[in-house]
Design an enzyme around this catalytic site. Structure first.
Site, PDB file in Angstrom:
ATOM      1  N   LYS A 136       0.834  -1.206   0.000  1.00  0.00           N
ATOM      2  CA  LYS A 136       0.000   0.000   0.000  1.00  0.00           C
ATOM      3  C   LYS A 136       0.868   1.255   0.000  1.00  0.00           C
ATOM      4  O   LYS A 136       0.567   2.233  -0.684  1.00  0.00           O
ATOM      5  CB  LYS A 136      -0.952  -0.013   1.208  1.00  0.00           C
TER       6      LYS A 136
ATOM      7  N   GLN B 126      -4.716  -1.360   9.408  1.00  0.00           N
ATOM      8  CA  GLN B 126      -4.666  -2.716   8.851  1.00  0.00           C
ATOM      9  C   GLN B 126      -5.286  -3.704   9.840  1.00  0.00           C
ATOM     10  O   GLN B 126      -4.978  -3.696  11.026  1.00  0.00           O
ATOM     11  CB  GLN B 126      -3.205  -3.087   8.548  1.00  0.00           C
TER      12      GLN B 126
ATOM     13  N   ASP C 148     -10.958   3.052   3.624  1.00  0.00           N
ATOM     14  CA  ASP C 148     -11.270   1.614   3.565  1.00  0.00           C
ATOM     15  C   ASP C 148     -12.777   1.393   3.363  1.00  0.00           C
ATOM     16  O   ASP C 148     -13.195   0.308   2.975  1.00  0.00           O
ATOM     17  CB  ASP C 148     -10.877   0.940   4.889  1.00  0.00           C
TER      18      ASP C 148
HETATM   19  N1  GUN Z   1      -6.999  -6.763   6.130  1.00  0.00           N
HETATM   20  C1  GUN Z   1      -7.310  -7.531   5.075  1.00  0.00           C
HETATM   21  N2  GUN Z   1      -7.871  -6.787   4.102  1.00  0.00           N
HETATM   22  C2  GUN Z   1      -7.921  -5.531   4.556  1.00  0.00           C
HETATM   23  C3  GUN Z   1      -8.380  -4.299   4.003  1.00  0.00           C
HETATM   24  O1  GUN Z   1      -8.887  -4.211   2.886  1.00  0.00           O
HETATM   25  N3  GUN Z   1      -8.233  -3.208   4.791  1.00  0.00           N
HETATM   26  C4  GUN Z   1      -7.692  -3.265   6.021  1.00  0.00           C
HETATM   27  N4  GUN Z   1      -7.603  -2.143   6.725  1.00  0.00           N
HETATM   28  N5  GUN Z   1      -7.253  -4.380   6.562  1.00  0.00           N
HETATM   29  C5  GUN Z   1      -7.370  -5.509   5.826  1.00  0.00           C
END
Ligand code: GUN
Length: 284
Positions: free
Chosen positions: A53, A97, A120
Site C-alpha cells: 500500500k 490494517q 477503507d
Molecule cells: N486486512 C485484510 N484486508 C484488509 C483491508 O482491505 N483493509 C484493512 N484495513 N485491513 C485488511
C-alpha cells in the site's frame, strides 16, 4: 468453452495511471494527497499488504505515512493516534490494517476514524451511505470488483448475481453495489443448504469465502462471469482463490485469476478513495 481472463494487473495499472494524473493536478495546487497506514503487531501477511500500500502511494505521487506499533499497543493510545491523524490536514485517508490484536476492539477503532478519511469504507457512516444509496467511500475490494465488471462491458442490470460470503468487508458491500447497479442479487453463505442450485442460475458469481474449491465447474452456468476474491494456499503452498480455476475456466465466459485478479484492483481502489478524499478536502 474457455473463459476469457479479467486481467487485474493490467486494469489496476490503468487505474493507477488515471489517479497519478489527478494527483499531479492536486499537487500543482500544493495539495498532495496523503494516506496514513497504521499497522499494529507483526502479522506477516499484514506486513506485506502494508508494504504494498505504501509503495502504491509512492507510484502515483501520493504521500504515505506508515505508522508501525508493537502488538502491545494499548487501545487508548491507538485511538489517540487516530484522533491526531483526523486533525492532520496533510492526511486525507486513514487505514488501520486488520486484523488487530485481540485486546483492541476493531469496531471502536474504525468508528474513531473520521468518516471523511475512511478510505477503507469500513466506518458505519460509509456502510450506511452505501445501504441507502448515498455518496460515501466504498470498500476497496467490492469497488474493484465493480470496476472489473465495467471493464469487460458487463452491466449488472437485469442480471442474476450470486455473492458467496457475507463479510462486512466484501460480501455485504458487494451485494449492495450489485443491487445498486440493478442486478438481482442472492447472498449465499455457510448456512446455505444447496449452494450449487443458486450459482447455476447466476450470470455473475462473486466468491468471497476464503476456502479453496468453493466453486467448481458443475456449479457454473456456461458463459457466466466469475470474480474470485479468495486468497488461499493450495497443497503445494501456491496462492489460489476460492474458485477451481482449471475447471471453471472451461465453463465460464470470463474469470479473474488468483493472483493477478481482484488483489491488484483492491489496492488500486484504495488510491482512488484516497484521491477522492483529498479532492473533497480541497473543495471544502
Ligand atoms: N486486512 C485484510 N484486508 C484488509 C483491508 O482491505 N483493509 C484493512 N484495513 N485491513 C485488511
Amino acid at each position: 468453452m474457455t473463459a476469457r481472463l479479467i486481467d487485474g494487473n493490467a486494469l489496476a495499472k490503468k487505474v493507477r495511471g488515471e489517479v497519478a494524473q489527478q494527483v499531479a493536478a492536486l499537487a500543482a495546487q500544493g495539495r498532495q494527497p496523503g494516506l496514513a497506514v497504521i499497522l499494529v503487531g507483526e502479522d506477516p501477511a499484514s506486513q506485506v499488504y502494508v508494504k504494498h500500500k505504501v509503495a502504491d502511494c509512492e507510484s502515483v505521487g501520493m504521500r504515505s505515512v506508515l505508522d508501525r506499533h508493537p502488538a502491545s499497543l494499548s487501545e487508548a493510545t491507538l485511538l489517540q493516534r487516530i484522533r491526531e491523524l483526523n486533525a492532520d490536514a496533510s492526511i486525507h485517508g486513514i487505514l488501520v490494517q486488520l486484523p488487530l490484536p485481540k485486546h483492541i476492539d476493531a469496531n471502536k477503532v474504525i468508528e474513531t476514524i473520521s468518516p471523511a478519511k475512511d478510505v477503507d469504507g469500513f466506518h458505519v457512516a460509509s456502510a450506511g451511505a452505501l445501504m441507502i444509496g448515498r455518496p460515501g467511500f466504498k470498500a476497496c475490494t467490492p469497488y474493484g470488483c465493480m470496476k472489473m465488471l465495467e471493464a469487460i462491458g458487463c452491466d449488472p442490470r437485469g442480471k442474476h448475481a450470486v455473492v458467496i460470503g457475507r463479510s462486512n468487508i466484501v460480501g455485504k458491500p458487494m451485494a449492495l453495489l450489485l443491487l445498486q447497479a440493478n442486478a438481482t442479487v442472492t447472498i449465499c453463505h455457510s448456512a446455505t443448504p444447496d449452494l450449487a442450485a443458486h450459482t447455476r442460475q447466476a450470470d455473475i458469481v462473486v466468491a468471497a469465502v476464503g476456502k479453496r474449491n468453493v466453486l467448481t465447474a458443475d456449479m457454473v452456468k456456461p458463459g457466466a462471469v466469475i470474480i474470485d476474491v479468495g486468497m488461499n494456499r493450495n497443497d503445494e503452498g501456491k496462492l489460489c482463490g476460492d474458485v477451481d480455476f482449471a475447471g471453471v475456466s472451461q465453463v465460464a465466459g470470463w474469470i479473474t485469476p488468483v493472483p493477478g485478479g481482484v488483489g491488484p484492483m483492491t489496492r488500486a481502489m484504495l488510491l482512488v478513495n484516497t484521491l477522492e478524499a483529498a479532492q473533497a478536502a480541497a473543495r471544502a
